[in-house]
Design an enzyme around this catalytic site. Structure first.
Site, PDB file in Angstrom:
ATOM      1  N   GLU A 168       0.834  -1.212   0.000  1.00  0.00           N
ATOM      2  CA  GLU A 168       0.000   0.000   0.000  1.00  0.00           C
ATOM      3  C   GLU A 168       0.868   1.261   0.000  1.00  0.00           C
ATOM      4  O   GLU A 168       0.538   2.253  -0.632  1.00  0.00           O
ATOM      5  CB  GLU A 168      -0.948   0.006   1.210  1.00  0.00           C
ATOM      6  CG  GLU A 168      -2.020  -1.064   1.164  1.00  0.00           C
ATOM      7  CD  GLU A 168      -2.965  -0.917  -0.017  1.00  0.00           C
ATOM      8  OE1 GLU A 168      -2.490  -1.072  -1.161  1.00  0.00           O
ATOM      9  OE2 GLU A 168      -4.149  -0.664   0.186  1.00  0.00           O
TER      10      GLU A 168
ATOM     11  N   THR B 169      -5.777   9.119  -6.218  1.00  0.00           N
ATOM     12  CA  THR B 169      -5.773   9.039  -4.758  1.00  0.00           C
ATOM     13  C   THR B 169      -5.103  10.284  -4.181  1.00  0.00           C
ATOM     14  O   THR B 169      -5.541  10.831  -3.166  1.00  0.00           O
ATOM     15  CB  THR B 169      -5.032   7.760  -4.296  1.00  0.00           C
ATOM     16  OG1 THR B 169      -5.613   6.653  -4.985  1.00  0.00           O
ATOM     17  CG2 THR B 169      -5.166   7.523  -2.808  1.00  0.00           C
TER      18      THR B 169
HETATM   19  P1  ADP Z   1      -7.342   0.942  -5.769  1.00  0.00           P
HETATM   20  O1  ADP Z   1      -7.863   2.299  -5.360  1.00  0.00           O
HETATM   21  O2  ADP Z   1      -8.241   0.232  -6.721  1.00  0.00           O
HETATM   22  O3  ADP Z   1      -6.936   0.117  -4.597  1.00  0.00           O
HETATM   23  P2  ADP Z   1      -4.781   1.979  -5.882  1.00  0.00           P
HETATM   24  O4  ADP Z   1      -4.833   3.396  -6.383  1.00  0.00           O
HETATM   25  O5  ADP Z   1      -4.654   1.732  -4.434  1.00  0.00           O
HETATM   26  O6  ADP Z   1      -6.026   1.201  -6.526  1.00  0.00           O
HETATM   27  O7  ADP Z   1      -3.557   1.226  -6.549  1.00  0.00           O
HETATM   28  C1  ADP Z   1      -3.305   1.286  -7.888  1.00  0.00           C
HETATM   29  C2  ADP Z   1      -1.860   1.720  -8.108  1.00  0.00           C
HETATM   30  O8  ADP Z   1      -0.939   0.713  -7.665  1.00  0.00           O
HETATM   31  C3  ADP Z   1      -1.595   1.921  -9.595  1.00  0.00           C
HETATM   32  O9  ADP Z   1      -0.747   3.034  -9.729  1.00  0.00           O
HETATM   33  C4  ADP Z   1      -0.863   0.650 -10.006  1.00  0.00           C
HETATM   34  O10 ADP Z   1      -0.002   0.856 -11.099  1.00  0.00           O
HETATM   35  C5  ADP Z   1      -0.080   0.293  -8.745  1.00  0.00           C
HETATM   36  N1  ADP Z   1       0.184  -1.158  -8.646  1.00  0.00           N
HETATM   37  C6  ADP Z   1       1.397  -1.758  -8.594  1.00  0.00           C
HETATM   38  N2  ADP Z   1       1.266  -3.090  -8.489  1.00  0.00           N
HETATM   39  C7  ADP Z   1      -0.060  -3.352  -8.493  1.00  0.00           C
HETATM   40  C8  ADP Z   1      -0.812  -4.551  -8.416  1.00  0.00           C
HETATM   41  N3  ADP Z   1      -0.250  -5.752  -8.331  1.00  0.00           N
HETATM   42  N4  ADP Z   1      -2.150  -4.432  -8.424  1.00  0.00           N
HETATM   43  C9  ADP Z   1      -2.755  -3.224  -8.535  1.00  0.00           C
HETATM   44  N5  ADP Z   1      -2.091  -2.070  -8.612  1.00  0.00           N
HETATM   45  C10 ADP Z   1      -0.752  -2.123  -8.586  1.00  0.00           C
END
Ligand code: ADP
Length: 326
Positions: free
Chosen positions: A148, A200
């Protein structure tokens, strides 16, 4: 423990964080959507990276283990395994342990339903299973928070905790980590994902850093009411407590049609709901499936009317969290 070079399958659920009044502290896992993963434990040469990521979806996420959240979480786990279990390691676990991880991402990254958390949580639960479960769930949350941190710059657990524990979770404290798994009555969840981008970082930067005491008191009442409602299985109390007077009024301006959608969904019988994570997805909780479907119809009507592409899910709270299927 699972022998080396034997693949296991993993199901990692989507999660809704920032559960209305429970900003940064309350979240829950859902049964749909979920990511699929496969993992195997391997022996690495000293000069090889311990984690290998293989993406089998179309999202082009990083394969460099230090840039993929699953890799970041696993590197933390492997480091602590070497420190804590060097002398008690079972014969089947190699000295230079590593993991191969295949990710089939079905939760769209950046949709606000815990796409990154599913990968980090799925990876550490899978690794723990392969190693013979040396770590507790709290340990796994600590490792997954490194993922995270990579995705959002902040070590937060409000998606990770429900993804690992299942059900509804309360993150009472991050440092030191204290997670409380809450019981809940059967709840149906409707989620709409309008196809817009909410960064975010933008959703965080517009938040006010000070709150009025009268608003804080209202929020405390609602959080306590929501927790009590979940524990007492009191749907009306849950509904009355699903109110956020601090974050939602600021953040909802980033999501077209938010206020009208909320009014329409409640009119259709939803108990209440709000922004999922930092958006743009919106979730609503309902007592029965028929109501959840009526809520979905309202969501579709509103976003079709606004000419905005969208995706909906009607699902239930996932009580199991990440599942390993041998
Ligand atoms: P969500 O709000 O759906 O949880 P986030 O904004 O927390 O999505 O996370 C997405 C970010 O994390 C993107 O920038 C993405 O490129 C990066 N990322 C890196 N590895 C992963 C992964 N295995 N799965 C999803 N996102 C990833």
């Amino acid at each position: 423990m699972v022998p080396m070079n034997q693949w296991i399958k993993i199901k990692a659920p989507a999660t809704v964080a920032n559960m209305v009044c429970g900003f940064d502290i309350l979240g829950f896992a859902v049964n749909n959507p979920y990511d699929e993963m496969e993992m195997q434990m391997v022996e690495r040469l000293p000069n090889e990276a311990s984690v290998k990521i293989i993406n089998i979806d179309h999202y082009n996420l990083p394969t460099d283990p230090e840039k993929n959240v699953a890799g970041a979480a696993l590197i933390a786990l492997i480091e602590e395994y070497a420190e804590r279990f060097a002398s008690t390691r079972p014969a089947g676990v190699p000295n230079n342990v590593g993991f191969d991880v295949k990710i089939n991402k079905l939760i769209k990254p950046g949709s606000g339903v815990g796409s990154s958390a599913a990968s980090s949580a799925g990876a550490v639960v899978g690794a723990n299973h392969l190693l013979g479960k040396p770590f507790s769930n709290d340990d796994l949350v600590r490792f997954a928070m490194n993922g995270e941190k990579l995705a959002s710059g902040v070590k937060h657990a409000d998606n990770i905790a429900p993804c690992i524990f299942g059900g509804v979770t309360l993150v009472r404290s991050i440092f030191p980590l204290e997670i409380i798994a809450l019981p809940s009555p059967e709840l149906h969840v409707t989620i709409v994902h309008p196809q817009i981008e909410v960064k975010t970082s933008d959703a965080r930067s517009i938040l006010k850093h000070q709150v009025l005491l009268k608003d804080a008191i209202k929020q405390w009442g609602n959080i306590a009411g929501l927790v009590a409602g979940l524990m007492k299985k009191d749907y009306d109390l849950i509904g009355r407590s699903l109110e956020d007077v601090i974050i939602e009024p600021v953040r909802s301006i980033l999501i077209p049609g938010f206020d009208a959608l909320k009014i329409a969904c409640k009119k259709a019988g939803a108990l209440g709901g709000g922004i999922s994570g930092s958006g743009p997805s919106i979730f609503m909780l309902s007592k029965g499936k028929e109501t959840a479907l009526a809520v979905e119809a309202e969501m579709i009507k509103l976003y079709t009317g606004l000419g905005l592409a969208h995706h909906t899910y009607v699902t239930t709270i996932n009580e199991k969290g990440v599942e390993v299927i041998n």
